[in-house]
Design a protein around this motif. Structure first.
Motif, PDB file in Angstrom:
ATOM      1  N   PRO A 137      -6.306   3.980   2.159  1.00 30.29           N
ATOM      2  CA  PRO A 137      -7.221   5.028   1.679  1.00 30.29           C
ATOM      3  C   PRO A 137      -7.845   5.806   2.833  1.00 30.29           C
ATOM      4  N   ILE A 138      -7.809   7.067   2.733  1.00 27.72           N
ATOM      5  CA  ILE A 138      -8.315   8.040   3.703  1.00 27.72           C
ATOM      6  C   ILE A 138      -7.848   7.750   5.136  1.00 27.72           C
ATOM      7  N   GLY A 139      -6.770   7.020   5.264  1.00 30.09           N
ATOM      8  CA  GLY A 139      -6.171   6.798   6.568  1.00 30.09           C
ATOM      9  C   GLY A 139      -6.953   5.919   7.534  1.00 30.09           C
ATOM     10  N   ILE A 140      -7.966   5.188   7.047  1.00 28.23           N
ATOM     11  CA  ILE A 140      -8.772   4.404   8.001  1.00 28.23           C
ATOM     12  C   ILE A 140      -8.505   2.904   7.962  1.00 28.23           C
ATOM     13  N   VAL A 141      -7.924   2.417   6.872  1.00 30.90           N
ATOM     14  CA  VAL A 141      -7.689   0.972   6.764  1.00 30.90           C
ATOM     15  C   VAL A 141      -6.452   0.743   5.894  1.00 30.90           C
ATOM     16  N   ASP A 142      -5.689  -0.286   6.235  1.00 30.47           N
ATOM     17  CA  ASP A 142      -4.477  -0.596   5.491  1.00 30.47           C
ATOM     18  C   ASP A 142      -4.693  -1.862   4.664  1.00 30.47           C
ATOM     19  N   PHE A 143      -4.784  -1.704   3.356  1.00 34.89           N
ATOM     20  CA  PHE A 143      -5.011  -2.828   2.437  1.00 34.89           C
ATOM     21  C   PHE A 143      -3.698  -3.403   1.879  1.00 34.89           C
TER      22      PHE A 143
END
Length: 159
Positions: free
Chosen positions: A59-65
């Motif tokens: 999401p929004i390029g800040i964290v990879d879940f």
């Protein structure tokens, strides 16, 4: 005298408690002889349910879940034999998404934590219906007389 309420099975996801998010009635959990479906292979699809591309893994390029979502999918899609409630896997998912934010510094950390809570709340809300569907695919019910049971029950040993 002290009055006690009947204990509920912790994996029973059709909890009628008022305000219980994501309550769902799941027929497979009434089975007393659940066994893994030998024709089923657990799978994951990243974030989102049933091949839904609407939920971004990053999401929004800040964290990879993605790894959190995949682990959650595999837990849901493995026959749990009625031993593990969906809420246990949901809590593991929430811990995983929150831990992904630990390595992010600055203002993005605050945004990451908000996103982790959003993902967590969505899983808690809609997870039980996905868990039910996944368990119905992953397990077979072997209750009843031999002639009425799923023929696979004859070659899948009870646990």
């Amino acid at each position: 005298p002290r009055m006690s309420l009947p204990r509920r099975n912790p994996w029973d996801i059709d909890d009628p408690t008022p305000g219980n998010p994501g309550s769902v009635n799941c027929p497979i959990f009434s089975c007393t002889d659940l066994r893994p479906n030998p024709d089923h292979t657990p799978r994951s699809n990243g974030c989102g349910g049933d091949d839904n591309d609407l939920v971004p893994e990053i999401p929004i390029g800040i964290v990879d879940f993605t790894s959190c979502c995949d682990a959650h999918d595999l837990a849901y899609d493995t026959c749990q034999l009625g031993r593990t409630p969906a809420s246990d896997f949901d809590q593991q998912f929430c811990s995983c998404t929150r831990s992904k934010c630990d390595s992010i510094i600055g203002p993005a950390n605050w945004l990451c934590r908000i996103l982790a809570e959003v993902y967590c709340n969505v899983v808690r809300e809609v997870g039980p219906s996905f868990y039910c569907a996944a368990q119905e695919r992953a397990c077979i019910c072997c209750d009843g007389p031999d002639e009425l049971r799923d023929p696979r029950c004859l070659w899948v040993a009870p646990h």
